[in-house]
Design a protein around this motif. Structure first.
Motif, PDB file in Angstrom:
ATOM      1  N   GLU A 100       0.812  -1.212   0.000  1.00  0.00           N
ATOM      2  CA  GLU A 100       0.000   0.000   0.000  1.00  0.00           C
ATOM      3  C   GLU A 100       0.848   1.265   0.000  1.00  0.00           C
ATOM      4  O   GLU A 100       0.315   2.351  -0.184  1.00  0.00           O
ATOM      5  CB  GLU A 100      -0.949  -0.001   1.201  1.00  0.00           C
ATOM      6  CG  GLU A 100      -2.003  -1.088   1.093  1.00  0.00           C
ATOM      7  CD  GLU A 100      -2.926  -1.141   2.281  1.00  0.00           C
ATOM      8  OE1 GLU A 100      -2.440  -0.992   3.419  1.00  0.00           O
ATOM      9  OE2 GLU A 100      -4.140  -1.303   2.066  1.00  0.00           O
ATOM     10  N   GLN A 101       2.160   1.140   0.219  1.00  0.00           N
ATOM     11  CA  GLN A 101       3.044   2.301   0.234  1.00  0.00           C
ATOM     12  C   GLN A 101       3.197   2.839  -1.192  1.00  0.00           C
ATOM     13  O   GLN A 101       3.649   2.138  -2.083  1.00  0.00           O
ATOM     14  CB  GLN A 101       4.429   1.951   0.792  1.00  0.00           C
ATOM     15  CG  GLN A 101       4.409   1.416   2.204  1.00  0.00           C
ATOM     16  CD  GLN A 101       4.202  -0.084   2.259  1.00  0.00           C
ATOM     17  OE1 GLN A 101       4.135  -0.753   1.228  1.00  0.00           O
ATOM     18  NE2 GLN A 101       4.084  -0.620   3.458  1.00  0.00           N
ATOM     19  N   GLU A 102       2.818   4.093  -1.368  1.00  0.00           N
ATOM     20  CA  GLU A 102       2.810   4.700  -2.700  1.00  0.00           C
ATOM     21  C   GLU A 102       4.178   4.640  -3.362  1.00  0.00           C
ATOM     22  O   GLU A 102       4.280   4.335  -4.555  1.00  0.00           O
ATOM     23  CB  GLU A 102       2.344   6.152  -2.591  1.00  0.00           C
ATOM     24  CG  GLU A 102       2.244   6.840  -3.925  1.00  0.00           C
ATOM     25  CD  GLU A 102       1.703   8.260  -3.814  1.00  0.00           C
ATOM     26  OE1 GLU A 102       2.155   9.097  -4.605  1.00  0.00           O
ATOM     27  OE2 GLU A 102       0.846   8.507  -2.954  1.00  0.00           O
ATOM     28  N   GLU A 103       5.247   4.905  -2.620  1.00  0.00           N
ATOM     29  CA  GLU A 103       6.582   4.916  -3.221  1.00  0.00           C
ATOM     30  C   GLU A 103       6.992   3.519  -3.685  1.00  0.00           C
ATOM     31  O   GLU A 103       7.593   3.365  -4.741  1.00  0.00           O
ATOM     32  CB  GLU A 103       7.613   5.478  -2.245  1.00  0.00           C
ATOM     33  CG  GLU A 103       8.972   5.687  -2.862  1.00  0.00           C
ATOM     34  CD  GLU A 103       8.961   6.534  -4.143  1.00  0.00           C
ATOM     35  OE1 GLU A 103       9.758   6.224  -5.054  1.00  0.00           O
ATOM     36  OE2 GLU A 103       8.170   7.485  -4.249  1.00  0.00           O
ATOM     37  N   LYS A 104       6.661   2.492  -2.932  1.00  0.00           N
ATOM     38  CA  LYS A 104       6.991   1.118  -3.324  1.00  0.00           C
ATOM     39  C   LYS A 104       6.213   0.728  -4.594  1.00  0.00           C
ATOM     40  O   LYS A 104       6.765   0.104  -5.496  1.00  0.00           O
ATOM     41  CB  LYS A 104       6.667   0.157  -2.175  1.00  0.00           C
ATOM     42  CG  LYS A 104       7.014  -1.267  -2.456  1.00  0.00           C
ATOM     43  CD  LYS A 104       8.506  -1.471  -2.577  1.00  0.00           C
ATOM     44  CE  LYS A 104       8.830  -2.937  -2.762  1.00  0.00           C
ATOM     45  NZ  LYS A 104      10.213  -3.167  -3.133  1.00  0.00           N
ATOM     46  N   ILE A 105       4.955   1.132  -4.666  1.00  0.00           N
ATOM     47  CA  ILE A 105       4.152   0.852  -5.863  1.00  0.00           C
ATOM     48  C   ILE A 105       4.757   1.566  -7.064  1.00  0.00           C
ATOM     49  O   ILE A 105       4.901   0.982  -8.139  1.00  0.00           O
ATOM     50  CB  ILE A 105       2.690   1.280  -5.641  1.00  0.00           C
ATOM     51  CG1 ILE A 105       2.029   0.389  -4.584  1.00  0.00           C
ATOM     52  CG2 ILE A 105       1.906   1.224  -6.953  1.00  0.00           C
ATOM     53  CD1 ILE A 105       0.664   0.855  -4.137  1.00  0.00           C
ATOM     54  N   ARG A 106       5.142   2.821  -6.888  1.00  0.00           N
ATOM     55  CA  ARG A 106       5.759   3.576  -7.991  1.00  0.00           C
ATOM     56  C   ARG A 106       7.059   2.923  -8.449  1.00  0.00           C
ATOM     57  O   ARG A 106       7.339   2.843  -9.639  1.00  0.00           O
ATOM     58  CB  ARG A 106       5.999   5.026  -7.580  1.00  0.00           C
ATOM     59  CG  ARG A 106       4.724   5.833  -7.483  1.00  0.00           C
ATOM     60  CD  ARG A 106       5.018   7.316  -7.231  1.00  0.00           C
ATOM     61  NE  ARG A 106       3.822   8.051  -6.923  1.00  0.00           N
ATOM     62  CZ  ARG A 106       2.930   8.469  -7.821  1.00  0.00           C
ATOM     63  NH1 ARG A 106       3.122   8.200  -9.093  1.00  0.00           N
ATOM     64  NH2 ARG A 106       1.858   9.145  -7.448  1.00  0.00           N
ATOM     65  N   LEU A 128       7.932  -0.276  -8.253  1.00  0.00           N
ATOM     66  CA  LEU A 128       7.619  -1.503  -8.987  1.00  0.00           C
ATOM     67  C   LEU A 128       7.074  -1.193 -10.381  1.00  0.00           C
ATOM     68  O   LEU A 128       7.452  -1.847 -11.365  1.00  0.00           O
ATOM     69  CB  LEU A 128       6.628  -2.353  -8.202  1.00  0.00           C
ATOM     70  CG  LEU A 128       7.233  -3.172  -7.068  1.00  0.00           C
ATOM     71  CD1 LEU A 128       6.172  -3.642  -6.091  1.00  0.00           C
ATOM     72  CD2 LEU A 128       8.004  -4.354  -7.629  1.00  0.00           C
ATOM     73  N   LEU A 129       6.198  -0.206 -10.490  1.00  0.00           N
ATOM     74  CA  LEU A 129       5.660   0.158 -11.804  1.00  0.00           C
ATOM     75  C   LEU A 129       6.767   0.684 -12.719  1.00  0.00           C
ATOM     76  O   LEU A 129       6.810   0.340 -13.909  1.00  0.00           O
ATOM     77  CB  LEU A 129       4.548   1.204 -11.658  1.00  0.00           C
ATOM     78  CG  LEU A 129       3.231   0.687 -11.079  1.00  0.00           C
ATOM     79  CD1 LEU A 129       2.265   1.840 -10.835  1.00  0.00           C
ATOM     80  CD2 LEU A 129       2.611  -0.357 -11.987  1.00  0.00           C
ATOM     81  N   ARG A 130       7.691   1.492 -12.183  1.00  0.00           N
ATOM     82  CA  ARG A 130       8.822   1.980 -12.992  1.00  0.00           C
ATOM     83  C   ARG A 130       9.689   0.822 -13.465  1.00  0.00           C
ATOM     84  O   ARG A 130      10.122   0.781 -14.624  1.00  0.00           O
ATOM     85  CB  ARG A 130       9.665   2.980 -12.202  1.00  0.00           C
ATOM     86  CG  ARG A 130       9.175   4.406 -12.270  1.00  0.00           C
ATOM     87  CD  ARG A 130      10.201   5.386 -11.740  1.00  0.00           C
ATOM     88  NE  ARG A 130      10.493   5.205 -10.335  1.00  0.00           N
ATOM     89  CZ  ARG A 130       9.864   5.816  -9.338  1.00  0.00           C
ATOM     90  NH1 ARG A 130       8.900   6.663  -9.591  1.00  0.00           N
ATOM     91  NH2 ARG A 130      10.206   5.589  -8.087  1.00  0.00           N
TER      92      ARG A 130
END
Length: 145
Positions: free
Chosen positions: A67-73, A75-77
């Motif tokens: 749920e951590q926005e930076e971790k999601i970003r 992974l998407l990058r």
């Protein structure tokens, strides 16, 4: 003259308010969003809170919610930076080692399957992408938990 200054102030205030609103409601901003194979929906489909889930198929029932926005970003990058590769087409979905889903506001936005040497998007079945060292680095803590 005072009317012009008041108009400029109101426009700036409206712009800042709109930016703050969009920053709190949406994961992406419309001017910075790049639509591609990984983020193939419209920018406004990615509403906060956005949730990513890693499914570890090797350890049955071991799903991790991110749920951590930076971790999601991150992974998407890492997914977006992977290049398309040719792989043996004989691998089936049952041979996948893990999966990743991204959801927002009850809508499933992304489904990814990971194999030993590549990954693929569930809705774009013809493309296979390189499992880069950077992506492996991000997935390693998730798959070992």
């Amino acid at each position: 003259m005072k009317k012009g200054i008041l108009t400029v102030f109101c426009l700036i205030l409206a712009g800042v308010s709109g930016y703050i609103y969009m920053d709190h409601v949406y994961f992406y901003q419309p001017f910075a969003f790049e639509q591609d194979a990984v983020t193939h929906q419209e920018w406004n489909d990615y509403k906060e809170p956005i949730k990513m889930k890693y499914h570890n198929f090797e350890q049955s029932g071991e799903d991790q919610v991110i749920e951590q926005e930076e971790k999601i970003r991150q992974l998407l990058r890492a997914l977006k930076q992977a290049e398309s590769v040719n792989v043996n087409a004989s691998q089936t979905r049952q041979q996948a080692t893990g999966g990743l889903t991204l959801s927002s506001d009850g809508d499933l936005l992304l489904e990814v399957l990971f194999f030993s040497n590549h990954w693929e998007l569930m809705d774009h079945q013809s493309e296979h992408y390189d499992l880069t060292p950077r992506l492996k680095e991000h997935l390693s803590p998730l798959s070992s938990s």
